[in-house]
Scaffold this motif. Structure first.
Motif, PDB file in Angstrom:
ATOM      1  N   LEU A 587       0.812  -1.226   0.000  1.00  0.00           N
ATOM      2  CA  LEU A 587       0.000   0.000   0.000  1.00  0.00           C
ATOM      3  C   LEU A 587       0.842   1.272   0.000  1.00  0.00           C
ATOM      4  O   LEU A 587       0.386   2.316  -0.439  1.00  0.00           O
ATOM      5  N   THR A 588       2.080   1.191   0.510  1.00  0.00           N
ATOM      6  CA  THR A 588       2.854   2.407   0.651  1.00  0.00           C
ATOM      7  C   THR A 588       3.441   2.852  -0.693  1.00  0.00           C
ATOM      8  O   THR A 588       3.708   2.030  -1.568  1.00  0.00           O
ATOM      9  N   THR A 589       3.612   4.156  -0.815  1.00  0.00           N
ATOM     10  CA  THR A 589       4.151   4.675  -2.073  1.00  0.00           C
ATOM     11  C   THR A 589       5.679   4.722  -2.039  1.00  0.00           C
ATOM     12  O   THR A 589       6.343   4.613  -3.063  1.00  0.00           O
TER      13      THR A 589
END
Ligand SMILES: Nc1ncnc2c1ncn2[C@@H]1O[C@H](COP(=O)(O)OP(=O)(O)OP(=O)(O)O)[C@@H](O)[C@H]1O
Ligand SMILES: [Mg+2]
Length: 853
Positions: A587-589
């Motif tokens: 989910l993290t960018t």
């Protein structure tokens, strides 16, 4: 006051279904009367009316269209109602009052209709039989045929209910008053009595005793199981041949994950469901679930909530996952084939309960037709599981051919209106269809013939439902109407007639049509009951498909996310190289920074983890727990390499979770959970403690945290592996005294623009806290940040604090408003500076002062 016959019938039936909402079919509507009408009208926002039944008798009434039953049922069950469906059992007009019967009672835990079921979740009905120290429980999913029994220590009951997550609970009436949190139905104690239950199970399974199921010794469990069977049969109005066995449910065979841990780790649901409209997104299940069938999805959920303990079983799954992941053809072909398969398990259950329609059977046939393809894909498999599947997949050709020969490919939903059976299947049906066809053709030709004979050019042969076929002649040609025409009706511009010949053929058509419908229905029932005979084999195949689907799903994630196969053993170490958080990394960018894990029984039993806010402590703690869960369910894990000694229980105490509903404060809830952990952990357990002691005064919290660590370390009877994240820097000193406690920290760098998180776990305690720097990131007003910076050293030294008034005028509080140079000075520890460093520093400060001037 006398009742109309309809109401009399209503009361007679309603009497037997007092605690349900009775849906009473009257033509095209299900009607509710009296209180039922009032309650439901209010709950669903229906219009409440009243209808006169006889003189002076107005009865409250609400209705729903028969066609819209499914939609309304869904809403009624969601409100927690039990619903009895009372249908008309004969065509209108046959007798003075139409025969009506309750054909089904639907309750939240006994629904079978596809529209009322979630695809990817079991719908369990659970019965609880209270005992002294132990409770008997039994639970079944009528839509799939699964049936289990267990005896659970009283203290674990809530946990187990949470895990099973039943849609409805039944308990003996005498034990009423307990709130189990779900829809709870009271049942007469009789159905929970041992003698009744034992007999019930024996008769249902057709056995002389229950020894074969290995449940003979579980008296309380048997009592609960008897009640489950009774309740299901009573609501279904049908026996349940697809429930073929009852299995002992042994929670101790699985990794124990308690309710809070399930929640905290967001295994199947988000902690904060509002955070995302898709409630599953962001859960571990959403990452792992690439199943292609609902049966697989339901099983994967169970695998996730009940990971294994037995090393050989875990390895069996791993082997199969590995074999599929490594063979890209197998992976692709299995995916494609499984995609063709739907909810075989629920269809088979509907077949067994005689609720399947023709479309169900066609779907079933299409699913079963995949069997040879799947068997073919498994030829020569190496892993134990896949080999076993290969041998167990049966031959369904006789049954698929039987369905194919009998049913048309796209049958209608209704079973009594014909159009189901293929031509060529039954001579009698074909003959009748011909008859019907010919008679219709004859009638169609009659129009031409009569026109010719009478010379009436616009004579028509028509049909209506009141008097069937007729001949219509417009007024201008009435003079040409022959004598043998019998007048039937006069309409505005025409007269309608019948003739004996017309009626003769009409009778032929109608008789044939009736005959066709009933023949087709009979043939369908025959087919369905034949398939009913092989339901056990279908369920067995369905179970293989479910497992295969889960293994495929795990292979897909392993491949896609670059997981490694963990080494599982009976040892006590957990060593993970470059572990990642399976959900956060997706989910993290920003790139996810991997970290190692090292836990053992000898010198790394308790890891104290410090570091600034936002550094990644909580993420790390959770990822260790998630990786252990994944490993024990047979999945690969997000890491370079992992070696995991099987864990028996995982406990977590994470963040502040108010249990407002139970009226427990944050701190008390936290202490309750901590107590539960300390009382139940073993040396094989893994404990995750994220900032315990936070909800109280600093020193109280610190003291509690300290004594918890001591307890976990010093207790001679158990030494669970523990990860403990804390902001109490003083706590890190404990590592000096306790040899198996180690300090680790997530370091951060302060730069000109603020704080930089390195997200890297390093050995040792963190040197300072960066709370204020993090607060700045959050966008607090500059004034607040500056003020906090000034207060911090004062608090640390225990100095007296004076109150600052907030104004926009910068000069009002010169006493506390430090210049940047003063701030720099404050940071200097003169005792730690060498003379050269001091001189350099002095030079820098002078330079800065000059620049400012
Ligand atoms: N290893 C990592 N690599 C990349 N990003 C990470 C990593 N660990 C954490 N993060 C990101 O940093 C954010 C904060 O992490 P986390 O909540 O674990 O910090 P924390 O140290 O527990 O903070 P607090 O002390 O405030 O509880 C996470 O939401 C995540 O997006
Ligand atoms: Mg945290």
């Amino acid at each position: 006051m006398s009742l109309t016959p309809l109401l009399e019938q209503y009361h007679r039936i309603k009497q037997k279904y007092r605690d349900t909402i009775l849906l009473f079919q009257v033509g095209d509507f299900y009607e509710m009367f009296y209180d039922d009408a009032k309650i439901v009208a209010r709950a669903l926002g229906l219009t409440l009316t009243a209808r006169s039944h006889g003189k002076d008798n107005k009865v409250p009434l609400a209705g729903i269209p028969v066609k819209a039953l499914d939609t309304y049922l869904e809403r009624l069950l969601a409100c927690g109602f039990r619903v009895a469906i009372c249908e008309q059992q004969e065509a209108p007009g046959l007798s003075k009052i139409i025969k009506r019967n309750v054909i089904e009672v639907i309750t939240p835990g006994t629904a079978m209709r596809p529209t009322l079921l979630e695809d990817k979740k079991n719908h369990y009905l659970l019965a609880i039989m209270p005992g002294q120290a132990f409770f008997g429980i039994a639970f079944a999913d009528i839509s799939t045929g699964e049936f289990y029994l267990a005896q659970i220590a009283k203290g674990n009951l809530k946990e187990e209910i949470g895990k099973i997550d039943p849609k409805e609970i039944i308990i003996p009436s005498s034990s009423g008053g307990v709130d189990y949190g779900q829809v709870t139905t009271l049942l007469d104690d009789y159905y929970f009595s041992y003698d009744y239950a034992y007999e019930k199970l024996k008769t249902h399974f057709g056995v002389a005793n229950l020894a074969g199921f290995g449940i003979e010794d579980y008296q309380l469990g048997i009592q609960a199981a008897g009640a489950v069977l009774y309740y299901l049969e009573e609501t279904q109005k049908h026996t349940l041949p697809h429930i073929r066995k009852i299995s002992l449910y042994r929670p101790t065979e699985y990794l124990f994950i308690d309710r809070m841990t399930r929640k905290n780790l967001e295994l199947t649901e988000r902690l904060n469901p509002q955070a995302s409209p898709d409630f599953k997104k962001g859960t571990l299940l959403s990452i792992l679930d690439h199943t292609k069938t609902p049966i697989g999805a339901r099983l994967l959920r169970k695998w996730l909530l009940s990971p294994l303990l037995e090393v050989t079983k875990i390895k069996e799954r791993q082997q199969a996952v590995c074999e599929i992941a490594k063979n890209s053809f197998l992976l692709k072909d299995l995916s494609d084939t499984l995609t063709q398969i739907g909810d075989m398990e629920r269809i088979a259950s509907r077949v067994a309960c005689e609720r399947a329609n023709a479309r169900d059977l066609i779907a079933l046939k299409n699913f079963l037709k995949q069997a040879p393809a799947i068997k073919n894909l498994l030829v020569g498999s190496a892993s134990t599981l896949l080999k076993d599947f290969y041998h167990r997949i049966g031959d369904f050709t006789p049954i698929t051919e039987r369905i194919e020969k009998t049913l048309v490919e796209e049958p209608p939903l209704a079973l009594t209106e014909g159009g189901l059976i293929r031509t060529g299947y039954s001579c009698e049906l074909d003959k009748t269809r011909n008859l019907c066809h010919n008679a219709k053709k004859y009638i169609a030709e009659l129009q031409e013939k009569e026109r010719r004979l009478t010379g009436i050019p616009n004579l028509k042969v028509n049909y209506n439902s009141v008097f069937g076929y007729y001949i219509e002649v417009t007024k201008s040609y009435l003079s040409l109407v022959p004598k043998h025409y019998l007048r039937k009706q006069t309409v505005a511009s025409a007269e309608r007639y019948i003739t004996p010949e017309l009626k003769e053929y009409e009778a032929k058509v109608l008789n044939a049509e009736e005959r066709i419908k009933s023949l087709e229905y009979e043939l369908f029932l025959q087919l369905r009951s034949e398939i009913g005979q092989v339901v056990p084999q279908i369920l067995e195949f369905s179970n293989i498909i479910a497992q295969l689907d889960c293994l495929l799903s795990l292979a897909i994630v392993a491949q896609a996310n670059n997981y490694c196969k963990p080494e599982i053993d009976e040892g006590t170490e957990i060593i993970i190289k470059d572990s990642r958080h399976p959900v956060v990394e997706q989910l993290t960018t920003e790139p996810f920074i991997a970290n190692d894990v090292y836990l053992n029984q000898s010198d790394h039993q308790i890891l104290l983890i410090t570091g600034p806010n936002m550094a990644g402590k909580s993420t790390y703690l959770r990822q260790v727990a998630l990786i252990v869960i994944m490993a024990q369910m047979g999945s690969f894990v997000p890491a370079q390499k992992a070696k995991i000694g099987v864990v028996d229980k995982i406990f977590t105490r994470i963040g502040a979770s108010d249990d407002l509903a139970r009226g427990v404060s944050t701190f008390l809830a936290e202490m309750n959970e901590t107590a539960n952990i300390l009382n139940n952990a073993t040396s094989r357990s893994l404990i995750i403690l994220d900032e315990i002691g936070r909800g109280t005064a600093t020193y109280d919290g610190l003291a509690l945290a300290w004594s918890v660590v001591e307890y976990l370390h010093q207790n001679p009877s158990f030494q669970p592996k523990t990860l403990f994240a804390t902001h109490y820097h003083e706590l890190t000193d404990i590592a000096h005294f306790l040899p198996r406690v180690k300090n680790y920290n997530f370091c951060a760098k302060e730069s000109q623009d603020g704080i930089i998180f390195l997200r890297k776990l390093v050995s040792g305690k963190s040197d300072k806290s960066y709370g204020i720097a993090v607060a700045k990131l959050a966008g607090l007003p500059k004034e607040v940040i500056e003020r906090a910076k000034i207060l911090l050293p004062k608090f640390e030294k225990g100095e007296e604090i004076s109150i600052k008034s907030i104004t926009t005028d910068k000069d009002t509080d010169t006493k506390d408003q430090l210049s940047p140079i003063e701030e720099e000075l404050l940071k200097i520890d003169v005792n730690k500076l060498t003379p050269i460093e001091a001189l350099n520093l002095l030079h820098q400060l002078c330079q800065k002062a000059k620049n400012r001037a």
